[in-house]
Scaffold this motif. Structure first.
Motif, PDB file in Angstrom:
ATOM      1  N   UNK A   1      -8.530 -19.697   5.458  1.00  0.00           N
ATOM      2  CA  UNK A   1      -7.432 -18.734   5.365  1.00  0.00           C
ATOM      3  C   UNK A   1      -7.496 -17.933   4.072  1.00  0.00           C
ATOM      4  N   UNK A   2      -7.971 -18.559   2.992  1.00  0.00           N
ATOM      5  CA  UNK A   2      -8.006 -17.867   1.707  1.00  0.00           C
ATOM      6  C   UNK A   2      -8.948 -16.674   1.755  1.00  0.00           C
ATOM      7  N   UNK A   3     -10.176 -16.880   2.198  1.00  0.00           N
ATOM      8  CA  UNK A   3     -11.142 -15.783   2.169  1.00  0.00           C
ATOM      9  C   UNK A   3     -10.780 -14.723   3.202  1.00  0.00           C
ATOM     10  N   UNK A   4     -10.234 -15.135   4.335  1.00  0.00           N
ATOM     11  CA  UNK A   4      -9.798 -14.143   5.328  1.00  0.00           C
ATOM     12  C   UNK A   4      -8.667 -13.287   4.766  1.00  0.00           C
ATOM     13  N   UNK A   5      -7.750 -13.936   4.069  1.00  0.00           N
ATOM     14  CA  UNK A   5      -6.658 -13.179   3.454  1.00  0.00           C
ATOM     15  C   UNK A   5      -7.160 -12.209   2.408  1.00  0.00           C
ATOM     16  N   UNK A   6      -8.139 -12.642   1.611  1.00  0.00           N
ATOM     17  CA  UNK A   6      -8.701 -11.769   0.577  1.00  0.00           C
ATOM     18  C   UNK A   6      -9.389 -10.556   1.202  1.00  0.00           C
ATOM     19  N   UNK A   7     -10.188 -10.784   2.242  1.00  0.00           N
ATOM     20  CA  UNK A   7     -10.877  -9.664   2.891  1.00  0.00           C
ATOM     21  C   UNK A   7      -9.875  -8.679   3.495  1.00  0.00           C
ATOM     22  N   UNK A   8      -8.782  -9.199   4.049  1.00  0.00           N
ATOM     23  CA  UNK A   8      -7.747  -8.318   4.605  1.00  0.00           C
ATOM     24  C   UNK A   8      -7.105  -7.476   3.501  1.00  0.00           C
ATOM     25  N   UNK A   9      -6.802  -8.099   2.373  1.00  0.00           N
ATOM     26  CA  UNK A   9      -6.202  -7.369   1.250  1.00  0.00           C
ATOM     27  C   UNK A   9      -7.138  -6.276   0.741  1.00  0.00           C
ATOM     28  N   UNK A  10      -8.417  -6.622   0.594  1.00  0.00           N
ATOM     29  CA  UNK A  10      -9.398  -5.668   0.071  1.00  0.00           C
ATOM     30  C   UNK A  10      -9.559  -4.497   1.032  1.00  0.00           C
ATOM     31  N   UNK A  11      -9.571  -4.776   2.310  1.00  0.00           N
ATOM     32  CA  UNK A  11      -9.632  -3.711   3.317  1.00  0.00           C
ATOM     33  C   UNK A  11      -8.412  -2.802   3.207  1.00  0.00           C
ATOM     34  N   UNK A  12      -7.246  -3.397   3.040  1.00  0.00           N
ATOM     35  CA  UNK A  12      -6.014  -2.605   2.945  1.00  0.00           C
ATOM     36  C   UNK A  12      -5.992  -1.724   1.702  1.00  0.00           C
ATOM     37  N   UNK A  13      -6.739  -2.121   0.668  1.00  0.00           N
ATOM     38  CA  UNK A  13      -6.770  -1.319  -0.560  1.00  0.00           C
ATOM     39  C   UNK A  13      -7.714  -0.124  -0.449  1.00  0.00           C
ATOM     40  N   UNK A  14      -8.476  -0.050   0.640  1.00  0.00           N
ATOM     41  CA  UNK A  14      -9.274   1.154   0.838  1.00  0.00           C
ATOM     42  C   UNK A  14     -10.705   0.953   1.265  1.00  0.00           C
ATOM     43  N   UNK A  15     -11.186  -0.283   1.266  1.00  0.00           N
ATOM     44  CA  UNK A  15     -12.566  -0.524   1.682  1.00  0.00           C
ATOM     45  C   UNK A  15     -12.745  -0.249   3.170  1.00  0.00           C
TER      46      UNK A  15
END
Length: 260
Positions: A171-185
């Motif tokens: 869940x941690x890494x999935x959450x991080x990837x989602x956050x990074x995507x939302x920031x513009x990636x």
């Protein structure tokens, strides 16, 4: 397909044997991309010592454009490496002349002639990524295992393909990837060692495993994965196919000593 990589290089010195191998994320990615068939250039600084000459010659021999590699008075960066059960453990890191690395306007314009620019967390090139994006470059960046670094918060708006190094699909890494995507990636990617890889494009997660391979030295595995993934994206491959190409490229790398 034309790619430029920017930032850190270092000589990986294996303590047991005393042998030194050229490396550093941007250098490795450029070499692996050239082996895949891309045209690659590297921009960075080396010292005026023997390691600087070895670095430039080794990169040139792999077909990478080194016309923007600068020699600066001082030492080339060195990382001490210890092998523990075929896995490499990093020891002391002397950044040498790369500690003060910067780009000239001419070098930034030179980078603008390429399709994609890549750098990493220790490359001192992050501050130029807004300008790279303004020039219309596709951008990729390796955050390595520095998942809590401030750049994870600030850089994704300027990075199309951010890469992270982690250990498992949770869940941690999935959450991080989602956050990074939302920031513009565009697509956020994590390599998970023996647990394969994970990518997120804003709609769904993609996973890929690893094949059976005899591990000699894991040095460069993550960098070769990045090269394979980037190459696949520029070729227009699907995310699944890019993860597969990344894994295949990494599998070759871990079969010999040194990054390449």
């Amino acid at each position: 397909m034309r790619i430029v990589t920017v930032g850190d290089n270092c000589m990986d010195v294996y303590q047991a044997s005393g042998k030194a191998y050229p490396g550093g994320n941007p250098v490795n990615v450029a070499v692996y991309l050239t082996e895949l068939g891309a045209e690659a250039a590297y921009i960075g600084w080396v010292g005026t010592d023997i390691y600087g000459d070895i670095m430039i010659q080794a990169i040139q021999e792999k077909g990478v454009n080194t016309s923007r590699v600068s020699k600066k008075t001082g030492k080339t960066a060195v990382t001490q490496v210890e092998m523990v059960d075929n896995d490499r453990k990093f020891g002391d890191y002397d950044e040498g002349v790369m500690a003060h690395f910067s780009l000239t306007p001419e070098e930034i314009n030179f980078a603008g002639n390429y399709q994609l620019v890549h750098s990493g967390i220790w490359g001192h090139a992050d501050k130029y990524f807004p300008e790279f994006k303004q020039k219309g470059l596709i951008t990729s960046f390796d955050f390595s295992d520095q998942l809590n670094d401030d750049l994870v918060q600030t850089l994704p708006p300027h990075v199309d393909y951010p890469f992270f190094s982690y250990t498992q699909d949770d869940d941690y890494i999935r959450g991080l990837l989602m956050e990074v995507k939302q920031r513009g990636a565009q697509i956020a990617v994590a390599t998970l060692g023996e647990n394969g890889s994970l990518a997120y494009d804003g709609e769904r997660f993609y996973t890929y495993g690893v094949g059976e391979v005899d591990v000699v030295d894991t040095m460069g595995a993550g960098d070769s994965f990045i090269a394979g993934f980037i190459y696949g994206r520029l070729k227009g491959l699907s995310i699944e196919a890019c993860l597969e190409l990344g894994a295949a490229t990494a599998a070759k790398t871990i079969g010999y000593f040194g990054a390449w």
